[in-house]
Design a protein around this motif. Sequence first.
Motif, PDB file in Angstrom:
ATOM      1  N   VAL C 197     -29.904  71.640 -20.153  1.00  0.00           N
ATOM      2  CA  VAL C 197     -29.009  72.068 -19.068  1.00  0.00           C
ATOM      3  C   VAL C 197     -29.710  73.047 -18.122  1.00  0.00           C
ATOM      4  O   VAL C 197     -29.688  72.838 -16.901  1.00  0.00           O
ATOM      5  N   PRO C 198     -30.353  74.109 -18.606  1.00  0.00           N
ATOM      6  CA  PRO C 198     -31.030  75.003 -17.658  1.00  0.00           C
ATOM      7  C   PRO C 198     -32.203  74.341 -16.938  1.00  0.00           C
ATOM      8  O   PRO C 198     -32.381  74.567 -15.730  1.00  0.00           O
ATOM      9  N   ASN C 199     -33.007  73.539 -17.617  1.00  0.00           N
ATOM     10  CA  ASN C 199     -34.079  72.809 -16.928  1.00  0.00           C
ATOM     11  C   ASN C 199     -33.507  72.016 -15.757  1.00  0.00           C
ATOM     12  O   ASN C 199     -34.028  72.044 -14.636  1.00  0.00           O
ATOM     13  N   SER C 200     -32.447  71.294 -16.057  1.00  0.00           N
ATOM     14  CA  SER C 200     -31.878  70.375 -15.089  1.00  0.00           C
ATOM     15  C   SER C 200     -31.221  71.140 -13.946  1.00  0.00           C
ATOM     16  O   SER C 200     -31.411  70.808 -12.765  1.00  0.00           O
ATOM     17  N   PHE C 201     -30.469  72.196 -14.290  1.00  0.00           N
ATOM     18  CA  PHE C 201     -29.839  73.000 -13.238  1.00  0.00           C
ATOM     19  C   PHE C 201     -30.908  73.590 -12.329  1.00  0.00           C
ATOM     20  O   PHE C 201     -30.784  73.582 -11.089  1.00  0.00           O
ATOM     21  N   ALA C 202     -31.975  74.097 -12.947  1.00  0.00           N
ATOM     22  CA  ALA C 202     -33.055  74.691 -12.156  1.00  0.00           C
ATOM     23  C   ALA C 202     -33.669  73.656 -11.211  1.00  0.00           C
ATOM     24  O   ALA C 202     -33.886  73.917 -10.015  1.00  0.00           O
ATOM     25  N   GLU C 203     -33.911  72.483 -11.731  1.00  0.00           N
ATOM     26  CA  GLU C 203     -34.512  71.411 -10.942  1.00  0.00           C
ATOM     27  C   GLU C 203     -33.650  71.070  -9.717  1.00  0.00           C
ATOM     28  O   GLU C 203     -34.159  70.901  -8.599  1.00  0.00           O
ATOM     29  N   TRP C 204     -32.326  70.988  -9.938  1.00  0.00           N
ATOM     30  CA  TRP C 204     -31.418  70.655  -8.831  1.00  0.00           C
ATOM     31  C   TRP C 204     -31.309  71.809  -7.848  1.00  0.00           C
ATOM     32  O   TRP C 204     -31.247  71.598  -6.635  1.00  0.00           O
ATOM     33  N   MET C 205     -31.263  73.031  -8.354  1.00  0.00           N
ATOM     34  CA  MET C 205     -31.137  74.183  -7.460  1.00  0.00           C
ATOM     35  C   MET C 205     -32.428  74.402  -6.671  1.00  0.00           C
ATOM     36  O   MET C 205     -32.386  74.801  -5.496  1.00  0.00           O
ATOM     37  N   CYS C 206     -33.567  74.152  -7.283  1.00  0.00           N
ATOM     38  CA  CYS C 206     -34.822  74.269  -6.539  1.00  0.00           C
ATOM     39  C   CYS C 206     -34.839  73.255  -5.394  1.00  0.00           C
ATOM     40  O   CYS C 206     -35.293  73.567  -4.278  1.00  0.00           O
TER      41      CYS C 206
END
Lengths: 332, 332, 332
Positions: C197-206
């Motif tokens: 979840v954090p990897n993915s959230f970070a990827e989308w927010m970046c």
Amino acid sequence: MKQFFSVKDISSISQAVKSALDYKQNPYKDENLGKHKTIGLIFLNPSLRTRMSTQKAALNLGMDILVMNMTSDGWALETKDGVAMTGNTAEHIREAAAVMGEYCEVLGLRSFPKLKEAEEDYSEEFFSKFAAYCGKPIISLESATLHPLQSFTDLITIIESFDYQYNDLNKQYFPFTKKPKVVLTWAPHTKALPQAVPNSFAEWMCQAQAEGLVDFVIAHPEGYALKTEFTIGANITTNQEEALKNADFVYVKNWSSYEDYGKITCTDNSWMITSDKLKGTNNAKVMHCLPVRRDVVIASEVLDSKQSIVIQQAGNRVWAAQAVLKQILTKE
Amino acid sequence: MKQFFSVKDISSISQAVKSALDYKQNPYKDENLGKHKTIGLIFLNPSLRTRMSTQKAALNLGMDILVMNMTSDGWALETKDGVAMTGNTAEHIREAAAVMGEYCEVLGLRSFPKLKEAEEDYSEEFFSKFAAYCGKPIISLESATLHPLQSFTDLITIIESFDYQYNDLNKQYFPFTKKPKVVLTWAPHTKALPQAVPNSFAEWMCQAQAEGLVDFVIAHPEGYALKTEFTIGANITTNQEEALKNADFVYVKNWSSYEDYGKITCTDNSWMITSDKLKGTNNAKVMHCLPVRRDVVIASEVLDSKQSIVIQQAGNRVWAAQAVLKQILTKE
Amino acid sequence: MKQFFSVKDISSISQAVKSALDYKQNPYKDENLGKHKTIGLIFLNPSLRTRMSTQKAALNLGMDILVMNMTSDGWALETKDGVAMTGNTAEHIREAAAVMGEYCEVLGLRSFPKLKEAEEDYSEEFFSKFAAYCGKPIISLESATLHPLQSFTDLITIIESFDYQYNDLNKQYFPFTKKPKVVLTWAPHTKALPQAVPNSFAEWMCQAQAEGLVDFVIAHPEGYALKTEFTIGANITTNQEEALKNADFVYVKNWSSYEDYGKITCTDNSWMITSDKLKGTNNAKVMHCLPVRRDVVIASEVLDSKQSIVIQQAGNRVWAAQAVLKQILTKE
């Protein structure tokens, strides 16, 4: 209807039975009523009849169905407030219920009692919190203390199996010649079972009795009295033989003690229903919610006889669920 | 059709294959045939292909589907009569089957053998009692001794993969140039498996051979003879190399011993099917019902080669199920 | 779209959000788009939101659905090549994926990491092999390292909860007055959780930051840095208080260490999000993917306040899934 938890949620039991029997004649007459409506069926405990019949009812109304088996497909839910969730529960009922409410127009919920503390189970904390937090109409698929879809089915089955007529003017069933004598009798079992089915059956039969539809008697051994709020008006005895005399319907069910909560305090196998026991009845129809342990609760000779209407009774689960769903979908 | 338990329930295997291959061309041609009909899929054991393909077939016909996983969502069923149910079984098959029959127009049932006593498994008590008590047409999703949806699929796959033509006059397939040689060969495995798939494949191939569609050979080690009623007319050998010579189809499958019932009496890994073994064949197509343990039953080199048609075979499960459902729905 | 595994599979995040919010306004506008298309949802791990919301999305598009719970309804799958399958795995992913591809036009797959070896989990062997062998478009329902349906939902929720406008000419959202500050903060937990979840959230927010939609900050204790490929452009700090200053959105999530792989190296409960912690924010909205352990990860006072949008966020899962399915069905 916004909630189907107890007989109190039904404005007229006669009209509800009429609606169910109309569906039995014509299952697809409202097949578009549930179009674009989703029912979520949430099981915290095993289920066969309730699972299949409620799905079938929803399909007959054109609803979409989401099934969630919390134990095998999900995780344990927390119900207590104000405790840090450091234990085995992975999600709080506040979130779980609210989220399921986001995905569904109607929710069905099955959750058995723990049979440890009467107060805890009879608080119906799980059901009532789920109902509060999901924000959508909710149907009990059996809660800690009641099983209203079963009892509604039971009433349907009694009405269709006896000489009743429906008065279109006052929208009430009435017994054409005489009221049937309906007896709920305790029977033995090897495991400690909830009181949900007998509580609920008693509640519905007491209401039916109050409306002049039946005479209702409960027979159980010493120590097996149900909580009194469910048996108001019932004739209660510990003499099974006396109770069965001239009975028209014998509803057989085991339950664990409410007084000595959750315990098996009677192992007297003479309470099992046999052909002999039925001799004093008025050729009574025998009912049970199922599953039933043969030759423990009811003798095979009875279950395999024409007096048993347990399969017809289980079949009626579809029409009960369909009538309830209709009331919810039409906001009656 | 009222029951699909064995090849004997099919009046014409050619017409059944034709019906299935018609569905493969046009999956939705009968998409309203199953409207307002419910199929109940009852699993007492795990299932992937059967579960998904039968659901897909039912959806293609517009049916409603109820799935019941007895182990995780329900409870254990009793099959014995005349015993007091004081043990682990919570419901008798008499009630469970009859109730499911109330909710469904068609039932599918999967129940594996126990592999303890041949007589018990081969009595097919569970399937036959369920069929008797449910009161509705019933499809085997694999029983103790047979797996007819798989074998029907296997025949479909052989017909579509070889040079067959369909004679519209007598409604029979016939091999255009020559009959293919179909070899069922035992292969090793780490666990004791049922004989259901090989029994069933043998039964269907013997029927196909009797109708002039194939030449059928079975190869297995000493001690692995199948029950003779399923292999009438088959050429049976313990020489795998000899059997594979000029084979057009090699159907690979492990099974536990029938003679020394349920036991693994051969652990000879040289029975595994490899590329080398296929050299003597007529560039044979390799078949397996799946799941298959790679490099135990069949070498990866074979499964990953063009000779393997196991995926096509699994895909055909949909059309087999759809053709069977059609026969049941139309009461052919 | 042939695969939805990561933000990289989306050609335009703005257009994807617009499509999802259009569905939120009008869920049934494409109710025939998925007619005669089957989605298979394959769960190797428990699921509530993903399970229910993806089914709902598919139903809204008129798709047929097959659900396969591998653990309870199936068996363990092998992913390694070139090993004899003599162990606990009953079927190889090569066959299982290919067969499911035969039955479905789209597949969804959920498979958690083992949290033993970073290299193994981050190879995404299971997902990528399944995608390769099934031969059909595939949607991640959470893989070992990413949870794109969740992150897409998160972006939708941020866009609809802040002052964004959609420019019809360039088909881009833009913040009308100012960009929101979005903070992903680590929080404590009792169990070692994946980084998906954090990897993915970070990827989308970046990606959102690169398109001028947000300012993105990550706060975590020492030793909890995410793999750098997912956090390019993010402002990363170990000072939670500093990070939360003037935040408009606080995304709370626990994860286990990536550096000391799969371990819990910080048990500092002061990282839990409380009302006090939110005082320095810009009256921030609080987000979490759920399930959330109350008073461990986030204080109940926050979850029960108006600042929490976790239920709205979970509700948006439907529209995210529906927008993704649309892109797959229309081959956009």
